[in-house]
Design a protein around this motif. Structure first.
Motif, PDB file in Angstrom:
ATOM      1  N   VAL A   7       0.835  -1.196   0.000  1.00 16.97           N
ATOM      2  CA  VAL A   7       0.000   0.000   0.000  1.00 16.97           C
ATOM      3  C   VAL A   7       0.877   1.257   0.000  1.00 16.97           C
ATOM      4  N   ILE A   8       0.608   2.160  -0.960  1.00 16.32           N
ATOM      5  CA  ILE A   8       1.358   3.427  -1.064  1.00 16.32           C
ATOM      6  C   ILE A   8       0.443   4.559  -0.608  1.00 16.32           C
ATOM      7  N   GLY A   9       0.717   5.118   0.567  1.00 16.10           N
ATOM      8  CA  GLY A   9      -0.108   6.201   1.100  1.00 16.10           C
ATOM      9  C   GLY A   9      -0.943   5.690   2.258  1.00 16.10           C
ATOM     10  N   THR A  10      -0.518   6.054   3.479  1.00 21.64           N
ATOM     11  CA  THR A  10      -1.213   5.525   4.663  1.00 21.64           C
ATOM     12  C   THR A  10      -1.956   6.641   5.396  1.00 21.64           C
ATOM     13  N   GLY A  11      -2.634   7.508   4.594  1.00 17.99           N
ATOM     14  CA  GLY A  11      -3.490   8.536   5.183  1.00 17.99           C
ATOM     15  C   GLY A  11      -4.847   7.940   5.516  1.00 17.99           C
ATOM     16  N   VAL A  30      -1.701  -7.665   3.616  1.00 17.60           N
ATOM     17  CA  VAL A  30      -0.841  -6.495   3.385  1.00 17.60           C
ATOM     18  C   VAL A  30       0.576  -6.877   3.814  1.00 17.60           C
ATOM     19  N   VAL A  31       1.525  -6.851   2.857  1.00 19.23           N
ATOM     20  CA  VAL A  31       2.889  -7.295   3.171  1.00 19.23           C
ATOM     21  C   VAL A  31       3.862  -6.124   3.272  1.00 19.23           C
ATOM     22  N   ALA A  32       3.440  -4.912   2.883  1.00 20.25           N
ATOM     23  CA  ALA A  32       4.307  -3.738   3.022  1.00 20.25           C
ATOM     24  C   ALA A  32       3.484  -2.475   2.799  1.00 20.25           C
ATOM     25  N   VAL A  33       3.874  -1.398   3.483  1.00 18.77           N
ATOM     26  CA  VAL A  33       3.215  -0.107   3.274  1.00 18.77           C
ATOM     27  C   VAL A  33       4.290   0.969   3.198  1.00 18.77           C
ATOM     28  N   THR A  34       3.914   2.140   2.674  1.00 20.30           N
ATOM     29  CA  THR A  34       4.837   3.280   2.670  1.00 20.30           C
ATOM     30  C   THR A  34       4.041   4.570   2.697  1.00 20.30           C
ATOM     31  N   ASP A  35       4.731   5.648   3.075  1.00 24.17           N
ATOM     32  CA  ASP A  35       4.130   6.991   3.025  1.00 24.17           C
ATOM     33  C   ASP A  35       5.299   7.982   3.042  1.00 24.17           C
ATOM     34  N   VAL A  36       5.106   9.143   2.411  1.00 25.22           N
ATOM     35  CA  VAL A  36       6.171  10.160   2.506  1.00 25.22           C
ATOM     36  C   VAL A  36       6.351  10.594   3.967  1.00 25.22           C
ATOM     37  N   ARG A  40       4.042   8.012   9.931  1.00 22.60           N
ATOM     38  CA  ARG A  40       2.666   7.537   9.686  1.00 22.60           C
ATOM     39  C   ARG A  40       2.686   6.126   9.082  1.00 22.60           C
ATOM     40  N   ALA A  41       3.634   5.892   8.177  1.00 20.47           N
ATOM     41  CA  ALA A  41       3.730   4.560   7.556  1.00 20.47           C
ATOM     42  C   ALA A  41       4.066   3.515   8.612  1.00 20.47           C
ATOM     43  N   LYS A  42       4.990   3.867   9.515  1.00 25.17           N
ATOM     44  CA  LYS A  42       5.411   2.896  10.537  1.00 25.17           C
ATOM     45  C   LYS A  42       4.233   2.552  11.463  1.00 25.17           C
ATOM     46  N   GLU A  43       3.495   3.594  11.856  1.00 27.21           N
ATOM     47  CA  GLU A  43       2.332   3.344  12.738  1.00 27.21           C
ATOM     48  C   GLU A  43       1.322   2.430  12.043  1.00 27.21           C
ATOM     49  N   ALA A  44       1.079   2.708  10.749  1.00 24.63           N
ATOM     50  CA  ALA A  44       0.101   1.889  10.000  1.00 24.63           C
ATOM     51  C   ALA A  44       0.613   0.456   9.867  1.00 24.63           C
ATOM     52  N   ALA A  45       1.911   0.305   9.629  1.00 26.68           N
ATOM     53  CA  ALA A  45       2.500  -1.037   9.479  1.00 26.68           C
ATOM     54  C   ALA A  45       2.403  -1.796  10.802  1.00 26.68           C
ATOM     55  N   THR A  50       3.018  -5.481   9.818  1.00 29.60           N
ATOM     56  CA  THR A  50       3.692  -5.640   8.526  1.00 29.60           C
ATOM     57  C   THR A  50       4.893  -4.700   8.439  1.00 29.60           C
ATOM     58  N   ARG A  51       5.504  -4.604   7.228  1.00 28.82           N
ATOM     59  CA  ARG A  51       6.723  -3.798   7.075  1.00 28.82           C
ATOM     60  C   ARG A  51       6.402  -2.421   6.512  1.00 28.82           C
ATOM     61  N   ALA A  52       7.181  -1.406   6.933  1.00 31.05           N
ATOM     62  CA  ALA A  52       7.113  -0.081   6.302  1.00 31.05           C
ATOM     63  C   ALA A  52       8.372   0.060   5.448  1.00 31.05           C
ATOM     64  N   LEU A  53       8.190   0.330   4.146  1.00 26.07           N
ATOM     65  CA  LEU A  53       9.331   0.517   3.239  1.00 26.07           C
ATOM     66  C   LEU A  53       9.505   2.014   2.969  1.00 26.07           C
ATOM     67  N   PRO A  54      10.708   2.440   2.536  1.00 24.89           N
ATOM     68  CA  PRO A  54      10.970   3.883   2.407  1.00 24.89           C
ATOM     69  C   PRO A  54      10.142   4.603   1.338  1.00 24.89           C
ATOM     70  N   THR A  55       9.953   4.005   0.156  1.00 23.92           N
ATOM     71  CA  THR A  55       9.281   4.757  -0.925  1.00 23.92           C
ATOM     72  C   THR A  55       8.266   3.886  -1.670  1.00 23.92           C
ATOM     73  N   GLY A  56       7.457   4.558  -2.467  1.00 27.38           N
ATOM     74  CA  GLY A  56       6.492   3.852  -3.308  1.00 27.38           C
ATOM     75  C   GLY A  56       7.187   2.949  -4.318  1.00 27.38           C
ATOM     76  N   GLN A  57       8.309   3.424  -4.842  1.00 34.11           N
ATOM     77  CA  GLN A  57       9.051   2.606  -5.822  1.00 34.11           C
ATOM     78  C   GLN A  57       9.539   1.307  -5.159  1.00 34.11           C
ATOM     79  N   ASP A  58       9.924   1.400  -3.861  1.00 36.48           N
ATOM     80  CA  ASP A  58      10.350   0.181  -3.137  1.00 36.48           C
ATOM     81  C   ASP A  58       9.186  -0.812  -3.022  1.00 36.48           C
ATOM     82  N   ILE A  59       7.984  -0.284  -2.810  1.00 35.98           N
ATOM     83  CA  ILE A  59       6.803  -1.170  -2.708  1.00 35.98           C
ATOM     84  C   ILE A  59       6.603  -1.906  -4.033  1.00 35.98           C
ATOM     85  N   ILE A  60       6.656  -1.139  -5.129  1.00 34.91           N
ATOM     86  CA  ILE A  60       6.367  -1.731  -6.451  1.00 34.91           C
ATOM     87  C   ILE A  60       7.442  -2.765  -6.814  1.00 34.91           C
TER      88      ILE A  60
END
Ligand code: NAD
Ligand code: ISE
Length: 335
Positions: A7-11, A30-36, A40-45, A50-60
């Motif tokens: 998931v890209i964007g954890t608003g 859900v195996v990974a999430v990210t947010d700028v 917020r991404a870490k809290e959602a993860a 699950t894992r919080a990754l640094p960027t949307g490109q990392d998720i893809i």
């Protein structure tokens, strides 16, 4: 087979979809999430383990991710959708698919070049029980050929950052999509009428707005968008046919008679109104991935809505009727 989702964007809606995939949908995780906003991404993860990754490109690019959900801000959607297609991954993109028609076309071209549908757009009203019943009635022919639609989209209030164009781009896009789907017809012309402004909100905002659409077969649609109506969230739709009418039901709630009054509650925002539709949207999206064939709103729908939305914004500023110039619908999208 479990569908592994990034998931890209954890608003607001990203968190809701993460909860939905985790608690409501079977066969997905859900195996990974990210947010700028990394915090917020870490809290959602953490909330779903699950894992919080640094960027949307990392998720893809993540090898554990089979399918991507894009719930970041609108202007970032096209880039993530294009990258997902390039990676050959299914991608569910919240509306809007793209904020320019040019980006919408790039997505159509990339998906066709890939050779298989990968993209679904988050027009969740197509999963609402009321709209689905209305479509069944229209398709059955029992009210004859549709002639008119009367639609209402009211929000209690919006924040000061909301501007007049957003009444189209953020709000009316749901009706633009749903009427195309209900009628199986394309919108060819659009116009915005500016009534007297409400004094209850911001001077900069044209609220309400009356939008008029015409379809290729000549059906006329009027849509009232009133985003500071004060009293609640209110979605209405009535189709008038040659021999009858069909109207969306109000959300189910009890009616109370007391103290010389007879009444029911009005919902206060879109989340409870469409919660069941969002759930079904994700259940069906995951099932269609598992079957290897997407069935929900396509890139073509996302592109068409963005072109109609641009034409409607143009009319809001010019006051004139604006014709909608869509590319021919490719056979790939059932054209
Ligand atoms: P939001 O502001 O609450 O959340 C968006 C999140 O995306 C924020 O946490 C932000 O930090 C993050 N973000 C922004 N740019 C990013 C980037 N480049 N990469 C990663 N993360 C990024 O907004 P929201 O209300 O959740 O809306 C998100 C999207 O969902 C919007 O496009 C909105 O139109 C759509 N939406 C759809 C519906 C619906 O009914 N289908 C309802 C609400 C929102
Ligand atoms: C919001 O952005 C949505 O997408 C909701 O579905 C819509 O009904 C609401 O009015 C918008 O603000």
């Amino acid at each position: 087979m479990t569908v592994h989702i990034g998931v890209i964007g954890t608003g607001m809606i990203g968190q809701d979809h993460i909860r939905r995939i985790t608690d409501v949908v079977t066969g997905a995780e859900v195996v990974a999430v990210t947010d700028v906003d990394a915090e917020r991404a870490k809290e959602a993860a953490d909330r779903v383990g699950t894992r919080a990754l640094p960027t949307g490109q990392d998720i893809i690019a993540d090898p554990l991710v089979d399918a991507v959900v894009v719930t970041s801000w609108g202007p970032t959607h096209a880039e993530y959708v294009l990258a997902s297609i390039e990676a050959g991954k299914y991608v569910f993109c919240e509306k809007p698919l793209a904020t320019t028609a040019e980006d919408g076309l790039r997505i159509l071209e990339a998906e066709q070049a890939f050779g298989k549908r990968l993209v679904q757009v988050g027009f969740m009203r197509r999963y609402d029980a009321g709209y689905r019943s209305m479509k069944r009635v229209i398709d059955s022919g029992e009210i004859g050929a549709p002639l008119l639609l009367h639609c209402v989209h009211r929000n209690a209030t919006v924040p000061e950052t909301y501007h007049s164009d957003m009444a189209v781009q953020d709000t009316a896009v749901h009706e633009i999509d749903i009427v195309r789907w209900l009628l199986d017809d394309e919108i060819v012309a659009t116009q915005v009428i500016r009534p007297r402004k409400t004094s209850k909100r911001f001077e900069h905002l044209q609220d309400p707005q009356l939008m008029l659409f015409e379809t290729a077969s000549g059906v006329r649609i009027d849509l009232e968008v009133f985003v500071n109506c004060q009293y609640g969230y209110d979605i209405q739709c009535e189709t008038v046919g040659e021999t009858g009418t069909v109207r969306l039901p109000d959300p189910a709630d009890v009616w109370v008679r007391r103290a010389a009054r007879h009444g029911t509650t009005v919902l206060q925002d879109w989340r409870p109104r469409f919660a069941a539709a969002f759930d079904l949207e994700f259940v069906e999206w995951v099932a269609s991935i598992r079957n290897g064939q997407l069935t929900g709103p396509s890139s073509w729908d996302g592109y068409a809505v963005s072109v109609i939305s641009d034409a409607t914004v143009e009319s809001l500023h010019s006051g004139r009727v604006v014709s909608v110039q869509l590319k021919d619908r490719p056979a790939f999208y059932g054209g």
